[in-house]
Design an enzyme around this catalytic site. Sequence first.
Site, mmCIF file in Angstrom:
data_model
loop_
_atom_site.group_PDB
_atom_site.id
_atom_site.type_symbol
_atom_site.label_atom_id
_atom_site.label_comp_id
_atom_site.label_asym_id
_atom_site.label_seq_id
_atom_site.Cartn_x
_atom_site.Cartn_y
_atom_site.Cartn_z
ATOM 1 N N HIS A 82 -2.415 -41.126 -17.648
ATOM 2 C CA HIS A 82 -3.300 -39.999 -17.902
ATOM 3 C C HIS A 82 -4.168 -40.330 -19.105
ATOM 4 O O HIS A 82 -3.684 -40.849 -20.109
ATOM 5 C CB HIS A 82 -2.480 -38.734 -18.207
ATOM 6 C CG HIS A 82 -3.336 -37.555 -18.543
ATOM 7 N ND1 HIS A 82 -3.952 -36.800 -17.568
ATOM 8 C CD2 HIS A 82 -3.700 -37.020 -19.727
ATOM 9 C CE1 HIS A 82 -4.663 -35.847 -18.156
ATOM 10 N NE2 HIS A 82 -4.522 -35.960 -19.460
ATOM 11 N N ASP A 161 -1.195 -22.956 -16.072
ATOM 12 C CA ASP A 161 -2.077 -23.749 -16.938
ATOM 13 C C ASP A 161 -3.533 -23.464 -16.625
ATOM 14 O O ASP A 161 -4.369 -23.370 -17.523
ATOM 15 C CB ASP A 161 -1.788 -25.249 -16.785
ATOM 16 C CG ASP A 161 -2.761 -26.063 -17.625
ATOM 17 O OD1 ASP A 161 -2.702 -25.950 -18.855
ATOM 18 O OD2 ASP A 161 -3.615 -26.765 -17.055
ATOM 19 N N ARG A 168 -8.098 -20.011 -22.926
ATOM 20 C CA ARG A 168 -8.237 -20.720 -24.218
ATOM 21 C C ARG A 168 -9.673 -21.174 -24.432
ATOM 22 O O ARG A 168 -10.192 -21.154 -25.544
ATOM 23 C CB ARG A 168 -7.281 -21.919 -24.254
ATOM 24 C CG ARG A 168 -5.821 -21.505 -24.419
ATOM 25 C CD ARG A 168 -4.894 -22.663 -24.106
ATOM 26 N NE ARG A 168 -5.190 -23.836 -24.897
ATOM 27 C CZ ARG A 168 -5.043 -25.099 -24.468
ATOM 28 N NH1 ARG A 168 -4.597 -25.364 -23.262
ATOM 29 N NH2 ARG A 168 -5.346 -26.096 -25.258
ATOM 30 N N SER A 183 -0.048 -28.276 -21.896
ATOM 31 C CA SER A 183 -0.981 -28.220 -20.770
ATOM 32 C C SER A 183 -1.028 -29.571 -20.046
ATOM 33 O O SER A 183 -0.892 -29.649 -18.820
ATOM 34 C CB SER A 183 -2.361 -27.831 -21.313
ATOM 35 O OG SER A 183 -3.364 -28.082 -20.382
ATOM 36 N N LYS A 187 1.265 -30.826 -16.193
ATOM 37 C CA LYS A 187 0.660 -31.388 -14.978
ATOM 38 C C LYS A 187 1.250 -32.756 -14.653
ATOM 39 O O LYS A 187 1.438 -33.105 -13.490
ATOM 40 C CB LYS A 187 -0.860 -31.435 -15.144
ATOM 41 C CG LYS A 187 -1.463 -30.034 -15.073
ATOM 42 C CD LYS A 187 -2.927 -29.967 -15.457
ATOM 43 C CE LYS A 187 -3.149 -30.014 -16.929
ATOM 44 N NZ LYS A 187 -4.429 -29.621 -17.432
HETATM 45 N N1 URA Z 1 -6.789 -31.220 -21.206
HETATM 46 C C1 URA Z 1 -5.868 -30.421 -20.617
HETATM 47 O O1 URA Z 1 -5.480 -30.646 -19.469
HETATM 48 N N2 URA Z 1 -5.395 -29.375 -21.326
HETATM 49 C C2 URA Z 1 -5.778 -29.086 -22.584
HETATM 50 O O2 URA Z 1 -5.317 -28.143 -23.153
HETATM 51 C C3 URA Z 1 -6.745 -29.920 -23.170
HETATM 52 C C4 URA Z 1 -7.224 -30.996 -22.448
#
Ligand code: URA
Length: 433
Positions: A82, A161, A168, A183, A187
């Site tokens: 990631h 999320d 947010r 967050s 994932k």
């Molecule tokens: N990328 C994400 O997936 N979540 C965040 O909070 C910030 C960047």
Amino acid sequence: MRMVDLIIKKRNKESLTESEINWIINGYTEGKIPDYQVASLAMAICFQDMNVDERFYLTNAIVNSGDAIDLSNITGKTVDKHSTGGVGDKTTLALGPLVASCNVKLAKMSGRGLGHTGGTLDKLESIPGFNIELSEDDFIKQVNDIGIAVISQTKEICPADKKLYALRDVTGTVESIPLIAASVMSKKIASGAETIVLDVKVGSGAFMKDLEGAKELANAMVKIGKKFNRNISALITNMEEPLGEAVGNSLEVIEAIETLKGNGPREFEDLVLNLGAHILVNAGVAESIDTAIGILKTQIDNHEALNKFKEFIKAQGGNELVVNNYDLLPKAKYVYEVKANKTGYIKAINATAVGNYAMMLGAGRETKDSVIDLAVGLKIKKKIADYINEDSIIGEIHSNFELDEIKIEQFRQLFQTSDEKVIKTPLILGVVK
Ligand code: URA
């Protein structure tokens, strides 16, 4: 439980328990707790932080808000990577086939680009015929057969999320280490791989602008991953300037292919080799980073990695002949070679501004529903610390509409120079294990 009491608790710097966090995330996902209360809690977290346990509980609650991908029918070591996002980040395109050619299994769900950063799915879709919509069964079968598949999300992963991130975004609560870490990691955990390597970008084109913050985020994410028993590490890498030369979908595909042929920009190749080496070591396929880099270089030299890319394209319905014939990829009508009109050492190339320029050409999405142009983009031919004079070609603009001198000058302005020699910051700024 009352949400207001939990907001006050966090505001007073106390820790929330697992059942309180579960209650909040479930209530919010089900629409029982209003946005304004969750926004207030998010702001309290921005100021008061969360301890390691709270971060784990939050991640777990977000994972449990939706489906998880079951990779248990994949034989072999499942891996994932990631990136926190950058400009010109075509890493998955080169890294995926490279590690898949080393007997690990990359089963990856990717996203589309938004704003100044591009998305892997858009880049792959610039290959004619490439299909990113596989059923979960076909996805698993392809990974078992050839070691790699990259698709768009099939199930509803982490709906909490999605809701929380959108909130947010409009309440000034994105920049919080525990919230970002939970967050991102939710994932990754829901996506199922046993081995995870994170590429945490830092610099002008990245989400984290300073090294301290990037280290803190990397540490937070690695700690969460370990609590979920994942083999995980994070590289902290420089995003002071765009990654490699190409920015824009089909241009980035070409650069990834060139990298698998051993002709990629050196820094990009270094990044791919280092991330790949951590994947192989974390997955137990190589004993040390040096050994792993040796293995990966061999896979480039003997064309196994490139062959894997062809196999991957073909398996997902794409035309694998693009690998040897770039004319088969979308091509822009106009290519402007831009010369510098100044002399000096390049001291900065604002990566976000480069991404925005590419977006202006049509390479990126301004809103979720924008239609993008896969052919257009930029090539950044001179990088930080290079010396340039009036004759130096600093880059190319690939556009499907004609550009006037003002637009071309705006491209030149992306490069800042200095009379003094410039020392380049290394690409890899740290490793967190
Ligand atoms: N990328 C994400 O997936 N979540 C965040 O909070 C910030 C960047």
